[in-house]
Scaffold this motif. Structure first.
Motif, PDB file in Angstrom:
ATOM      1  N   GLU A   1     -29.876  39.946  99.644  1.00  0.00           N
ATOM      2  CA  GLU A   1     -31.297  40.028  99.298  1.00  0.00           C
ATOM      3  C   GLU A   1     -31.481  40.296  97.807  1.00  0.00           C
ATOM      4  O   GLU A   1     -32.334  39.687  97.153  1.00  0.00           O
ATOM      5  CB  GLU A   1     -31.957  41.138 100.113  1.00  0.00           C
ATOM      6  N   GLY A   2     -30.672  41.220  97.255  1.00  0.00           N
ATOM      7  CA  GLY A   2     -30.750  41.496  95.827  1.00  0.00           C
ATOM      8  C   GLY A   2     -30.397  40.276  95.000  1.00  0.00           C
ATOM      9  O   GLY A   2     -31.040  39.989  93.982  1.00  0.00           O
ATOM     10  N   ALA A   3     -29.387  39.528  95.449  1.00  0.00           N
ATOM     11  CA  ALA A   3     -28.992  38.314  94.732  1.00  0.00           C
ATOM     12  C   ALA A   3     -30.063  37.241  94.823  1.00  0.00           C
ATOM     13  O   ALA A   3     -30.352  36.542  93.835  1.00  0.00           O
ATOM     14  CB  ALA A   3     -27.673  37.790  95.303  1.00  0.00           C
ATOM     15  N   ILE A   4     -30.697  37.106  95.981  1.00  0.00           N
ATOM     16  CA  ILE A   4     -31.733  36.097  96.180  1.00  0.00           C
ATOM     17  C   ILE A   4     -32.936  36.365  95.294  1.00  0.00           C
ATOM     18  O   ILE A   4     -33.645  35.451  94.874  1.00  0.00           O
ATOM     19  CB  ILE A   4     -32.138  36.045  97.671  1.00  0.00           C
ATOM     20  N   ILE A   5     -33.164  37.636  94.977  1.00  0.00           N
ATOM     21  CA  ILE A   5     -34.294  37.986  94.108  1.00  0.00           C
ATOM     22  C   ILE A   5     -33.921  37.862  92.634  1.00  0.00           C
ATOM     23  O   ILE A   5     -34.672  37.307  91.828  1.00  0.00           O
ATOM     24  CB  ILE A   5     -34.773  39.418  94.411  1.00  0.00           C
ATOM     25  N   SER A   6     -32.754  38.360  92.249  1.00  0.00           N
ATOM     26  CA  SER A   6     -32.394  38.400  90.831  1.00  0.00           C
ATOM     27  C   SER A   6     -31.964  37.046  90.272  1.00  0.00           C
ATOM     28  O   SER A   6     -32.286  36.721  89.119  1.00  0.00           O
ATOM     29  CB  SER A   6     -31.273  39.427  90.607  1.00  0.00           C
ATOM     30  N   MET A   7     -31.262  36.243  91.062  1.00  0.00           N
ATOM     31  CA  MET A   7     -30.765  34.965  90.548  1.00  0.00           C
ATOM     32  C   MET A   7     -31.889  34.001  90.150  1.00  0.00           C
ATOM     33  O   MET A   7     -31.824  33.399  89.078  1.00  0.00           O
ATOM     34  CB  MET A   7     -29.838  34.318  91.581  1.00  0.00           C
ATOM     35  N   PRO A   8     -32.938  33.824  90.969  1.00  0.00           N
ATOM     36  CA  PRO A   8     -34.041  32.967  90.530  1.00  0.00           C
ATOM     37  C   PRO A   8     -34.750  33.520  89.287  1.00  0.00           C
ATOM     38  O   PRO A   8     -35.247  32.745  88.463  1.00  0.00           O
ATOM     39  CB  PRO A   8     -34.989  32.952  91.736  1.00  0.00           C
ATOM     40  N   MET A   9     -34.809  34.858  89.163  1.00  0.00           N
ATOM     41  CA  MET A   9     -35.416  35.443  87.965  1.00  0.00           C
ATOM     42  C   MET A   9     -34.612  35.052  86.720  1.00  0.00           C
ATOM     43  O   MET A   9     -35.177  34.741  85.671  1.00  0.00           O
ATOM     44  CB  MET A   9     -35.458  36.962  88.100  1.00  0.00           C
ATOM     45  N   ARG A  10     -33.303  35.056  86.848  1.00  0.00           N
ATOM     46  CA  ARG A  10     -32.436  34.654  85.734  1.00  0.00           C
ATOM     47  C   ARG A  10     -32.592  33.174  85.435  1.00  0.00           C
ATOM     48  O   ARG A  10     -32.671  32.767  84.266  1.00  0.00           O
ATOM     49  CB  ARG A  10     -30.987  34.973  86.094  1.00  0.00           C
ATOM     50  N   ALA A  11     -32.660  32.359  86.498  1.00  0.00           N
ATOM     51  CA  ALA A  11     -32.812  30.917  86.316  1.00  0.00           C
ATOM     52  C   ALA A  11     -34.142  30.566  85.666  1.00  0.00           C
ATOM     53  O   ALA A  11     -34.268  29.538  84.985  1.00  0.00           O
ATOM     54  CB  ALA A  11     -32.693  30.202  87.661  1.00  0.00           C
ATOM     55  N   ALA A  12     -35.155  31.438  85.852  1.00  0.00           N
ATOM     56  CA  ALA A  12     -36.478  31.191  85.271  1.00  0.00           C
ATOM     57  C   ALA A  12     -36.541  31.559  83.793  1.00  0.00           C
ATOM     58  O   ALA A  12     -37.585  31.377  83.157  1.00  0.00           O
ATOM     59  CB  ALA A  12     -37.534  31.977  86.043  1.00  0.00           C
TER      60      ALA A  12
ATOM     61  N   TRP B   1     -30.217  41.481  82.178  1.00  0.00           N
ATOM     62  CA  TRP B   1     -30.588  42.862  82.470  1.00  0.00           C
ATOM     63  C   TRP B   1     -31.966  42.961  83.106  1.00  0.00           C
ATOM     64  O   TRP B   1     -32.178  43.769  83.998  1.00  0.00           O
ATOM     65  CB  TRP B   1     -30.522  43.715  81.195  1.00  0.00           C
ATOM     66  N   ARG B   2     -32.914  42.160  82.645  1.00  0.00           N
ATOM     67  CA  ARG B   2     -34.249  42.173  83.242  1.00  0.00           C
ATOM     68  C   ARG B   2     -34.189  41.674  84.686  1.00  0.00           C
ATOM     69  O   ARG B   2     -34.812  42.244  85.586  1.00  0.00           O
ATOM     70  CB  ARG B   2     -35.220  41.310  82.432  1.00  0.00           C
ATOM     71  N   SER B   3     -33.417  40.626  84.919  1.00  0.00           N
ATOM     72  CA  SER B   3     -33.259  40.091  86.279  1.00  0.00           C
ATOM     73  C   SER B   3     -32.593  41.123  87.178  1.00  0.00           C
ATOM     74  O   SER B   3     -32.990  41.303  88.335  1.00  0.00           O
ATOM     75  CB  SER B   3     -32.419  38.808  86.238  1.00  0.00           C
ATOM     76  N   PHE B   4     -31.574  41.801  86.643  1.00  0.00           N
ATOM     77  CA  PHE B   4     -30.897  42.849  87.413  1.00  0.00           C
ATOM     78  C   PHE B   4     -31.860  43.991  87.732  1.00  0.00           C
ATOM     79  O   PHE B   4     -31.881  44.507  88.859  1.00  0.00           O
ATOM     80  CB  PHE B   4     -29.702  43.377  86.620  1.00  0.00           C
ATOM     81  N   PHE B   5     -32.661  44.388  86.749  1.00  0.00           N
ATOM     82  CA  PHE B   5     -33.590  45.498  86.945  1.00  0.00           C
ATOM     83  C   PHE B   5     -34.625  45.172  88.010  1.00  0.00           C
ATOM     84  O   PHE B   5     -34.893  45.975  88.906  1.00  0.00           O
ATOM     85  CB  PHE B   5     -34.281  45.836  85.625  1.00  0.00           C
ATOM     86  N   ILE B   6     -35.213  43.980  87.939  1.00  0.00           N
ATOM     87  CA  ILE B   6     -36.240  43.586  88.913  1.00  0.00           C
ATOM     88  C   ILE B   6     -35.626  43.466  90.299  1.00  0.00           C
ATOM     89  O   ILE B   6     -36.216  43.885  91.294  1.00  0.00           O
ATOM     90  CB  ILE B   6     -36.913  42.271  88.483  1.00  0.00           C
ATOM     91  N   GLY B   7     -34.420  42.887  90.368  1.00  0.00           N
ATOM     92  CA  GLY B   7     -33.748  42.783  91.656  1.00  0.00           C
ATOM     93  C   GLY B   7     -33.433  44.144  92.253  1.00  0.00           C
ATOM     94  O   GLY B   7     -33.640  44.382  93.444  1.00  0.00           O
ATOM     95  N   SER B   8     -32.956  45.054  91.414  1.00  0.00           N
ATOM     96  CA  SER B   8     -32.638  46.410  91.885  1.00  0.00           C
ATOM     97  C   SER B   8     -33.900  47.159  92.284  1.00  0.00           C
ATOM     98  O   SER B   8     -33.904  47.917  93.264  1.00  0.00           O
ATOM     99  CB  SER B   8     -31.899  47.185  90.789  1.00  0.00           C
ATOM    100  N   LEU B   9     -34.968  46.960  91.526  1.00  0.00           N
ATOM    101  CA  LEU B   9     -36.228  47.635  91.813  1.00  0.00           C
ATOM    102  C   LEU B   9     -36.756  47.267  93.191  1.00  0.00           C
ATOM    103  O   LEU B   9     -37.470  48.046  93.823  1.00  0.00           O
ATOM    104  CB  LEU B   9     -37.256  47.275  90.741  1.00  0.00           C
ATOM    105  N   SER B  10     -36.376  46.088  93.664  1.00  0.00           N
ATOM    106  CA  SER B  10     -36.850  45.650  94.974  1.00  0.00           C
ATOM    107  C   SER B  10     -36.363  46.561  96.089  1.00  0.00           C
ATOM    108  O   SER B  10     -36.976  46.632  97.160  1.00  0.00           O
ATOM    109  CB  SER B  10     -36.383  44.212  95.244  1.00  0.00           C
ATOM    110  N   GLY B  11     -35.241  47.264  95.841  1.00  0.00           N
ATOM    111  CA  GLY B  11     -34.715  48.162  96.870  1.00  0.00           C
ATOM    112  C   GLY B  11     -35.136  49.603  96.691  1.00  0.00           C
ATOM    113  O   GLY B  11     -34.810  50.453  97.527  1.00  0.00           O
ATOM    114  N   ALA B  12     -35.876  49.903  95.611  1.00  0.00           N
ATOM    115  CA  ALA B  12     -36.241  51.293  95.330  1.00  0.00           C
ATOM    116  C   ALA B  12     -37.197  51.866  96.361  1.00  0.00           C
ATOM    117  O   ALA B  12     -37.222  53.080  96.591  1.00  0.00           O
ATOM    118  CB  ALA B  12     -36.849  51.392  93.933  1.00  0.00           C
ATOM    119  N   VAL B  13     -37.991  50.997  96.988  1.00  0.00           N
ATOM    120  CA  VAL B  13     -38.967  51.489  97.953  1.00  0.00           C
ATOM    121  C   VAL B  13     -38.297  51.991  99.230  1.00  0.00           C
ATOM    122  O   VAL B  13     -38.883  52.799  99.965  1.00  0.00           O
ATOM    123  CB  VAL B  13     -39.988  50.376  98.285  1.00  0.00           C
ATOM    124  N   GLU B  14     -37.071  51.557  99.491  1.00  0.00           N
ATOM    125  CA  GLU B  14     -36.406  51.945 100.739  1.00  0.00           C
ATOM    126  C   GLU B  14     -36.093  53.447 100.805  1.00  0.00           C
ATOM    127  O   GLU B  14     -36.468  54.098 101.779  1.00  0.00           O
ATOM    128  CB  GLU B  14     -35.150  51.097 100.942  1.00  0.00           C
TER     129      GLU B  14
END
Length: 270
Positions: free
Chosen positions: A172-183, A188-201
């Motif tokens: 799930e983290g990869a599915i979120i961060s990889m498209p951010m990088r491709a865009a 680091w920004r892609s990693f941060f946004i991807g990691s942030l997706s799990g912070a709510v858990e």
């Protein structure tokens, strides 16, 4: 006295680890942006979406719905009632949140929910929050049950839920961060946004634990509620994305592997 102090510290440490394990899984998956140059292939993405779906369904059944019914075993055939009611309430709650909250899914430019003037990044973050909130609730409610000694929920089975969700959070983290990088975003920004997706858990899990004393009388309903919320995410988002277009058979294989892996984790660790 010393033994009980050590036991209490052990319980506290285990609880903290259990709350953080799912977030670490998301961060690990988001870290793929530092090792993969190209955008994730459709084949791999389909497989990972199916895998995540299988883990969530198995966790909902084996770790949430079955324990909810076992807690009411003395009620005979009516033992299924709390599980049924809680499940439907969980589905309905996520449906309501989905309809009211303005959010945007990765890969689409059409916002969902109520109209708003929020930025695209903000709506992407809200979509991820909706997705991960029930997973955090599931971790919190099983740890609350294990801590209280209710039903057949052991600390090991609660850890199994946390580990299972962490495993499905890696793709799930990869599915979120990889498209951010491709865009065009930085690694680091892609990693941060991807990691942030799990912070709510862990936040959702901690909120449930803080209300543990209040939810204990309705724990079977809460277990089923978390299961219903997780099922909503699977049926509404993961499976449609995994089944659309080509290579849908890979998502089916991924689902089977994820389901069996989570089932084994729950039985072996429980």
């Amino acid at each position: 006295m010393g033994f009980f102090c050590i036991f209490a510290i052990s319980m506290t440490t285990t609880l903290i680890i259990g709350l953080l394990i799912p977030l670490l899984g998301t961060m690990l998956g988001s870290g793929f942006v530092f090792f993969m140059r190209d955008e994730m292939s459709p084949r791999l993405q389909k497989t990972l979406l199916g895998f995540a779906s299988g883990v969530m369904v198995a966790a909902s059944v084996w770790s949430l719905l079955i324990p909810a019914m076992e807690m009411q075993a003395d009620n005979g055939k009516w033992s299924v009632l709390p599980a049924a009611v809680g499940f439907l309430l969980g589905m309905g709650f996520l449906l309501l949140i989905d309809e009211l909250t303005p959010h945007l899914h990765i890969g689409t430019d059409k916002p969902e929910g109520l109209r708003s003037k929020l930025s695209k990044t903000a709506m992407l973050a809200l979509a991820v929050t909706i997705h991960n909130l029930p997973e955090g609730m599931a971790v919190g409610v099983v740890f609350a049950g294990a801590d209280s000694g209710a039903g057949n929920i052991s600390l090991a089975s609660a850890l199994a839920v946390a580990v299972g969700i962490a495993i499905q959070n890696v793709p799930e983290g990869a599915i979120i961060s990889m498209p951010m990088r491709a865009a065009g975003n930085s690694r680091w920004r892609s990693f941060f946004i991807g990691s942030l997706s799990g912070a709510v858990e862990p936040v959702g899990a901690l909120a449930v634990l803080l209300l543990a004393s209040m939810i204990m009388p309705v724990l079977p309903y809460m277990l089923a509620f978390a299961a219903g919320a997780m099922f909503y995410v699977v049926v509404e988002e993961l499976i449609p994305e995994a089944s659309s277009g080509k290579h849908s058979n890979l998502s089916t294989i991924g689902f089977a592997i994820g389901f069996v892996l989570m089932m084994i984790l729950d039985v072996v660790m429980g």
